[in-house]
Design a protein around this motif. Structure first.
Motif, mmCIF file in Angstrom:
data_model
loop_
_atom_site.group_PDB
_atom_site.id
_atom_site.type_symbol
_atom_site.label_atom_id
_atom_site.label_comp_id
_atom_site.label_asym_id
_atom_site.label_seq_id
_atom_site.Cartn_x
_atom_site.Cartn_y
_atom_site.Cartn_z
ATOM 1 N N SER B 101 0.829 -1.211 0.000
ATOM 2 C CA SER B 101 0.000 0.000 0.000
ATOM 3 C C SER B 101 0.859 1.256 0.000
ATOM 4 C CB SER B 101 -0.909 0.038 1.237
ATOM 5 O OG SER B 101 -2.038 -0.764 1.049
ATOM 6 N N ILE B 102 1.854 1.286 0.880
ATOM 7 C CA ILE B 102 2.690 2.486 0.973
ATOM 8 C C ILE B 102 3.453 2.697 -0.332
ATOM 9 C CG2 ILE B 102 4.659 3.513 2.170
ATOM 10 C CD1 ILE B 102 3.744 2.355 4.706
ATOM 11 N N ALA B 103 4.034 1.635 -0.865
ATOM 12 C CA ALA B 103 4.819 1.758 -2.102
ATOM 13 C C ALA B 103 3.955 2.287 -3.241
ATOM 14 C CB ALA B 103 5.424 0.403 -2.487
ATOM 15 N N GLN B 104 2.718 1.752 -3.330
ATOM 16 C CA GLN B 104 1.854 2.154 -4.441
ATOM 17 C C GLN B 104 1.343 3.576 -4.249
ATOM 18 O OE1 GLN B 104 -0.769 -1.282 -4.459
ATOM 19 N NE2 GLN B 104 0.529 -2.357 -5.915
ATOM 20 N N MET B 105 1.047 3.968 -3.003
ATOM 21 C CA MET B 105 0.626 5.349 -2.779
ATOM 22 C C MET B 105 1.801 6.308 -3.008
ATOM 23 S SD MET B 105 -2.202 5.015 0.295
ATOM 24 C CE MET B 105 -2.900 6.674 0.095
ATOM 25 N N ASN B 106 2.999 5.946 -2.603
ATOM 26 C CA ASN B 106 4.168 6.791 -2.872
ATOM 27 C C ASN B 106 4.416 6.923 -4.369
ATOM 28 O OD1 ASN B 106 4.892 7.547 -0.285
ATOM 29 N ND2 ASN B 106 6.204 5.764 0.059
ATOM 30 N N GLN B 107 4.209 5.835 -5.098
ATOM 31 C CA GLN B 107 4.374 5.882 -6.554
ATOM 32 C C GLN B 107 3.372 6.846 -7.172
ATOM 33 O OE1 GLN B 107 3.633 4.804 -9.711
ATOM 34 N NE2 GLN B 107 5.555 3.971 -10.480
ATOM 35 N N THR B 108 2.116 6.776 -6.732
ATOM 36 C CA THR B 108 1.080 7.679 -7.242
ATOM 37 C C THR B 108 1.391 9.136 -6.901
ATOM 38 O OG1 THR B 108 -0.568 5.947 -6.961
ATOM 39 C CG2 THR B 108 -1.413 8.196 -7.151
ATOM 40 N N LEU B 109 1.853 9.366 -5.679
ATOM 41 C CA LEU B 109 2.145 10.734 -5.227
ATOM 42 C C LEU B 109 3.322 11.366 -5.955
ATOM 43 C CD1 LEU B 109 2.041 10.658 -1.296
ATOM 44 C CD2 LEU B 109 0.556 12.017 -2.778
ATOM 45 N N SER B 110 4.317 10.555 -6.316
ATOM 46 C CA SER B 110 5.615 11.138 -6.688
ATOM 47 C C SER B 110 6.346 10.454 -7.823
ATOM 48 C CB SER B 110 6.533 11.061 -5.467
ATOM 49 O OG SER B 110 6.848 9.683 -5.218
ATOM 50 N N GLY B 111 5.912 9.276 -8.246
ATOM 51 C CA GLY B 111 6.672 8.529 -9.245
ATOM 52 C C GLY B 111 7.880 7.798 -8.684
ATOM 53 N N ILE B 112 8.166 7.974 -7.389
ATOM 54 C CA ILE B 112 9.314 7.286 -6.792
ATOM 55 C C ILE B 112 8.981 5.807 -6.585
ATOM 56 C CG2 ILE B 112 10.687 7.105 -4.662
ATOM 57 C CD1 ILE B 112 10.455 10.262 -4.608
ATOM 58 N N GLU B 113 9.908 4.940 -7.002
ATOM 59 C CA GLU B 113 9.693 3.499 -6.932
ATOM 60 C C GLU B 113 10.287 2.934 -5.646
ATOM 61 O OE1 GLU B 113 8.051 1.595 -8.912
ATOM 62 O OE2 GLU B 113 8.285 2.186 -11.014
ATOM 63 N N THR B 114 9.672 1.886 -5.125
ATOM 64 C CA THR B 114 10.223 1.184 -3.968
ATOM 65 C C THR B 114 10.694 -0.200 -4.407
ATOM 66 O OG1 THR B 114 8.655 2.354 -2.570
ATOM 67 C CG2 THR B 114 9.782 0.461 -1.596
#
Lengths: 156, 156, 156, 156, 156, 156
Positions: B101-114
């Motif tokens: 969840s966190i990785a996908q929300m961070n991706q949506t927010l910023s394009g940064i990949e985990t």
């Protein structure tokens, strides 16, 4: 050598799920200690006295079961009691992942093994957190906790 | 372009599990920033100063690793550091669902990949919450945290 | 030293989920090898030739991606290609448990690390087994596989 | 007989995930009651008034949806509303294990059934806890909550 | 009364994970029967004779362990052996869900209980299916199976 | 407009778990079609005729339930029957991950929604694969399948 098992928990409250786990593990051991962990920084819904009286009422006829309180690490309590086994029930995968970490860290710390039984299917939904929520809202928890009228909610 | 990764966490404490994740990701990056999140509303067991000193002691010989503190959103810290990757270890399915969840929300927010690595099997049980519990009860956490004697419990 | 990653699979077929994983890992590597495992005892729905042509069509404009077939152990193929990383996407906890075992056994066998990305949420349901089932029943798999008209069902 | 469903939650905030669940269940029912649980011992990030106004804004054009607050047990609220169904979305296995226990305990308590839909894949990562974290750090939650500018953070 | 446990499986092959489970359960029982299920419709990689010789080699010095073959239902074999317990290790949540169903169905069929231990962390990745895959591809399985040179691949 | 639901499966055999799911969904629909998928490449333990007779025997008194066979995609069968809903039970997280993928792919293919109920706790262990295994070994499956004597094992 006596086969002694410790069943640790806060048991706030001791549900039919916990009761079933003790009863199913009993034939395997000479003594099962229900060990009620006491943590001064935690808020419990039910008083310690009523939780102990409640558990005692459930195993009054069962001499192999004793009820004790403890503070500190569970593995230290086990060593003091010369218990080589912890016993636990597992209901679902969330339980499983949590219990696995604790069991493996306890093993590393002390060599004490944790034995598991799968919770009886019809008791698998029984969850102490939800039972507390029902009780706080004056719902009937009789389907989930035997003799629950003994339990006394703490005054704050 | 430099390959920079951020390894975010509260690291209360920084366990052997965390240490292994940094070491295993290092060959892939030019710089790995261990980013200690500071949240004024959260209670930590160990002082921030001792947590930072502890992590520094572990990577003193490793110039590609730096240690920083940050407040606010992790993705904002990454942008400020020009880091395009977050790195994390996963131990079990509970971790997995949360990290997903966190990785996908961070991706949506910023394009940064985990990017993820599976935790080394023998370190998979190591859990900071349980380590804190052991430490509070004066247990020995040496099996789970390198150089743990540097860590100082906060006075309240 | 070149950063080379291997993306192994049977790719029967190579779905939009696989395609997205390659594209998201590309910036991190100098070369990504899509490695189509060939196992003579397995039944595939699509011919090997059409699977290779299909994958090639997707990355024709991307010089960092190459497509190869291999037999035998994935880690042996990696060593031969001097690839230090395997790359994989994870959709759900069933994937996770399976990938974790393989990644950790590969690490023990060879030291080769497996890096993971969480599958893009809208592609997480895409499952090659279900895609094959739809195709066999003449359903439209265009939502799940780009350029799927290139793929040729094996005659038996 | 009217088919009435209750969708219970604290909705702090009501995300696009919640919105989608109501819309997808609507064709099946004559009335869907979004039931905002009010618990005086819980801290919410957004004021109750703004949460209610926010949900109302989303379903203003939809006469089958009503919004209410309730205290106490969810199943007692259902009985009072003559609703025979609870409705919920499930995103992942952690949700699943939690929802399963609650649904089965509610069924035992009252006979009320809980119906589930799988969360729309692209909304599966949306998590109210993470949304609150982003909001507290002044991040943009527009991708996760429709009309989020209506929501007002509580002053303490 | 003797405490007898049955450890059932196809053991194709008997891995270090299986070996560890037997050794950890031994102190609790007077006898542990390693029960190799024989199913004429299943294809095994290793000959039955070599699997039995292999397991015998591992417990030659351990009089409490015996090795037997059986056909039919596991619970019928247990009754015949007067064993009241089945024993199993669990590695992960996929194992857990599968073992839970079998344990509960066996309990319903016969009253026989299944006891579980969490697999030793460093052995958790060891998976007989993957071991077979490695062996078929001439990989070295020495890290996963003790004395594996005894095992003989079936000729077809 | 009629509310029609399809309950698809191979039902080899139709267990008490399946039976309970149909009964619990019935009040919500005007018609529930038990749809027995027929796949010529699959081996079933019980003859199709006996499976159909068995299911019919269970719902003889229930005019809202019909039993049909189908080939091809489940969503095509739904469209042909003007059913807008598929219905399924979920027992555990392995089921959940599998059902989630299928439900979401079916939704993408056709707009048809899948509604879920949590399996009744005492029926959660019931698993058709294990029931078949018990039956093949002449065990008593009466605890898991109502009227199971109607079912006829296929001759090969």
């Amino acid at each position: 050598m006596q086969r002694i098992a410790v069943f640790p928990g806060s048991f706030d409250p001791f549900t039919k799920g916990h009761e079933s786990i003790v009863n199913r593990f009993l034939p395997l051991f000479d003594q099962v200690i229900v060990a009620v962990g006491v943590n001064s920084t935690k808020n419990y819904l039910f008083t310690l006295e009523s939780r102990l009286a409640h558990i005692q009422s459930l195993f009054a006829a069962q001499p192999k079961v004793s009820i004790e309180t403890y503070q500190g690490l569970t593995v230290d309590f086990c060593k003091q009691k010369k218990a080589r086994y912890l016993i636990r029930g597992i209901r679902n995968t969330t339980d499983f992942e949590f219990e696995k970490s604790i069991a493996q860290m306890n093993q590393t710390l002390s060599g004490i093994e944790t034995l598991f039984l799968m919770t009886d299917p019809q008791l698998a939904p029984v969850n102490a957190t939800i039972v507390r929520e029902i009780k706080k809202n004056n719902g009937d928890v009789g389907a989930f906790v035997t003799n629950n009228q003994i339990l006394i909610i703490q005054s704050k």
